[in-house]
Design a protein around this motif. Sequence first.
Motif, PDB file in Angstrom:
ATOM      1  N   TYR A 305       0.815  -1.226   0.000  1.00 54.67           N
ATOM      2  CA  TYR A 305       0.000   0.000   0.000  1.00 54.67           C
ATOM      3  C   TYR A 305       0.844   1.269   0.000  1.00 54.67           C
ATOM      4  CZ  TYR A 305       0.782   0.760   5.047  1.00 54.67           C
ATOM      5  OH  TYR A 305       1.345   0.996   6.276  1.00 54.67           O
ATOM      6  N   ARG A 306       2.076   1.152   0.488  1.00 56.22           N
ATOM      7  CA  ARG A 306       2.943   2.333   0.523  1.00 56.22           C
ATOM      8  C   ARG A 306       3.249   2.873  -0.874  1.00 56.22           C
ATOM      9  NH1 ARG A 306       4.339  -0.654   4.969  1.00 56.22           N
ATOM     10  NH2 ARG A 306       4.737   0.509   6.902  1.00 56.22           N
ATOM     11  N   ALA A 307       3.167   2.010  -1.875  1.00 60.04           N
ATOM     12  CA  ALA A 307       3.443   2.454  -3.250  1.00 60.04           C
ATOM     13  C   ALA A 307       2.401   3.452  -3.743  1.00 60.04           C
ATOM     14  CB  ALA A 307       3.486   1.239  -4.181  1.00 60.04           C
ATOM     15  N   PHE A 308       1.234   3.455  -3.108  1.00 58.43           N
ATOM     16  CA  PHE A 308       0.137   4.319  -3.571  1.00 58.43           C
ATOM     17  C   PHE A 308      -0.061   5.556  -2.689  1.00 58.43           C
ATOM     18  CE2 PHE A 308      -0.893  -0.152  -4.454  1.00 58.43           C
ATOM     19  CZ  PHE A 308      -0.996  -0.123  -5.836  1.00 58.43           C
ATOM     20  N   ILE A 309       0.685   5.664  -1.601  1.00 56.77           N
ATOM     21  CA  ILE A 309       0.368   6.673  -0.590  1.00 56.77           C
ATOM     22  C   ILE A 309       0.419   8.096  -1.139  1.00 56.77           C
ATOM     23  CG2 ILE A 309       1.260   7.798   1.478  1.00 56.77           C
ATOM     24  CD1 ILE A 309       1.703   5.149   2.725  1.00 56.77           C
ATOM     25  N   TYR A 310       1.555   8.518  -1.660  1.00 58.71           N
ATOM     26  CA  TYR A 310       1.701   9.925  -2.034  1.00 58.71           C
ATOM     27  C   TYR A 310       0.847  10.317  -3.242  1.00 58.71           C
ATOM     28  CZ  TYR A 310       5.290  10.448   1.508  1.00 58.71           C
ATOM     29  OH  TYR A 310       5.942  10.503   2.710  1.00 58.71           O
ATOM     30  N   PRO A 311       0.786   9.501  -4.305  1.00 58.07           N
ATOM     31  CA  PRO A 311      -0.122   9.882  -5.409  1.00 58.07           C
ATOM     32  C   PRO A 311      -1.582  10.005  -4.965  1.00 58.07           C
ATOM     33  CG  PRO A 311       1.380   8.145  -6.105  1.00 58.07           C
ATOM     34  CD  PRO A 311       1.548   8.289  -4.643  1.00 58.07           C
ATOM     35  N   MET A 312      -2.072   9.049  -4.166  1.00 59.53           N
ATOM     36  CA  MET A 312      -3.463   9.089  -3.742  1.00 59.53           C
ATOM     37  C   MET A 312      -3.709  10.198  -2.728  1.00 59.53           C
ATOM     38  SD  MET A 312      -4.713   7.016  -5.729  1.00 59.53           S
ATOM     39  CE  MET A 312      -6.346   7.454  -5.165  1.00 59.53           C
ATOM     40  N   ALA A 313      -2.685  10.555  -1.948  1.00 61.01           N
ATOM     41  CA  ALA A 313      -2.833  11.689  -1.016  1.00 61.01           C
ATOM     42  C   ALA A 313      -3.114  12.971  -1.783  1.00 61.01           C
ATOM     43  CB  ALA A 313      -1.570  11.833  -0.168  1.00 61.01           C
ATOM     44  N   MET A 314      -2.427  13.158  -2.913  1.00 53.57           N
ATOM     45  CA  MET A 314      -2.661  14.356  -3.714  1.00 53.57           C
ATOM     46  C   MET A 314      -4.030  14.310  -4.406  1.00 53.57           C
ATOM     47  SD  MET A 314      -0.119  16.285  -3.131  1.00 53.57           S
ATOM     48  CE  MET A 314      -0.310  15.603  -1.466  1.00 53.57           C
ATOM     49  N   VAL A 315      -4.465  13.101  -4.764  1.00 49.51           N
ATOM     50  CA  VAL A 315      -5.804  12.953  -5.348  1.00 49.51           C
ATOM     51  C   VAL A 315      -6.867  13.376  -4.344  1.00 49.51           C
ATOM     52  CG1 VAL A 315      -7.514  11.280  -6.165  1.00 49.51           C
ATOM     53  CG2 VAL A 315      -5.154  11.173  -7.004  1.00 49.51           C
TER      54      VAL A 315
END
Length: 372
Positions: A305-315
């Motif tokens: 799940y860490r692979a998605f953290i920063y992109p999805m945070a900006m979403v």
Amino acid sequence: MQRELAEKISLTQLFILVSTFLFGSAIVVGIGGEAKQDSWIAVITACLLGIIPVCFYIFLLSKIPGKNLFEIMEIALGKIISKILILLYITYFFYVSARVLRDFGELVVGDLLVNTPIEVISITFMLLVAYILYLGLEVLGRFSEIYAPYLVGGLIVVGILLFLSRELHVENVLPILPEGLGPIMSTVFPDLITFPFGELVAFTMILPYASKTRYAGKTTVLALVFSGLILAYSSFVQIATLGSDTKIRAKFPLLNAAGEISLLNFIERVDLIIIFVVMFGILVKISILFYGGLKGLEQIFGRPYRAFIYPMAMVIAFLSIIISENFAEHLKEGIDLVTWMIHIPFQFGIPLFLFPFVLWKTKDVRAERKKV
């Protein structure tokens, strides 16, 4: 599917996370206002009834121990149907995260940093959430242990200071039940039962990581009752300070109530401290919801799940900004759309649909074990 890390949180951390999650945006925007002076009774009623769905979630998880809701879906329904439902839950968790973030952004921009664009608040806050979750669920648990006393203590101190300032008028909560139970029950169903108590469905992603899963259910229920009492206390203080029409008079009732504090011509502007205190509750709530969505992405794509953290945070930061034109529209959308079209299906509909399949699957597993 192998988990990236064997994350664990203690029962104390679980208790604090559940409590602060329920405080979250409920403290910011206020709850139960439709019941007017009986709002505190409505909150207590919703808290007690909220134990029922929470116990159902716990029972559902107990049928396949050590698995979160998404993993149970895949076992009970197969990969195709489960992926569809998981995608829906991902959307749900991220959407509610964006709504909570918008609540906080409106609070800060409206009462603290009035010249700061709400975009800056949203992006900065989500970067903080992303950083904590990147470090792991254990870090969020330890963080909550440090700041939880400030949240609960701050809420209690506000009531004491309002009493000492002679701004607390108990007569505002009288008469009790002037129109009977009708207004209370119409406030409880569906508003309070879905927000905030029904949102504990997000903890179906957290409970399997409790260090002592045997006691995780009891801990969650105790935290629910504790939070309900604190929320009822907060509602009582708001009504006693501002009157029974707090929904009309104030966007953020607790903040407005704290603004009335003036003691010894020295203790004033406590509302600024309240913003800092409730920020912790908002952070925990967004983190738990965001974590739930991230675990869904992990389940579907098979990547940590860490692979998605920063992109999805900006979403989510972007979504919180475009979700509505203004705060009035944001609140109206929550009343007209979110409760019936979003909360009820995900908090009650899908788990009830899943339940018989889980029973059937566990029955087959027990039968196979007996043959062996």
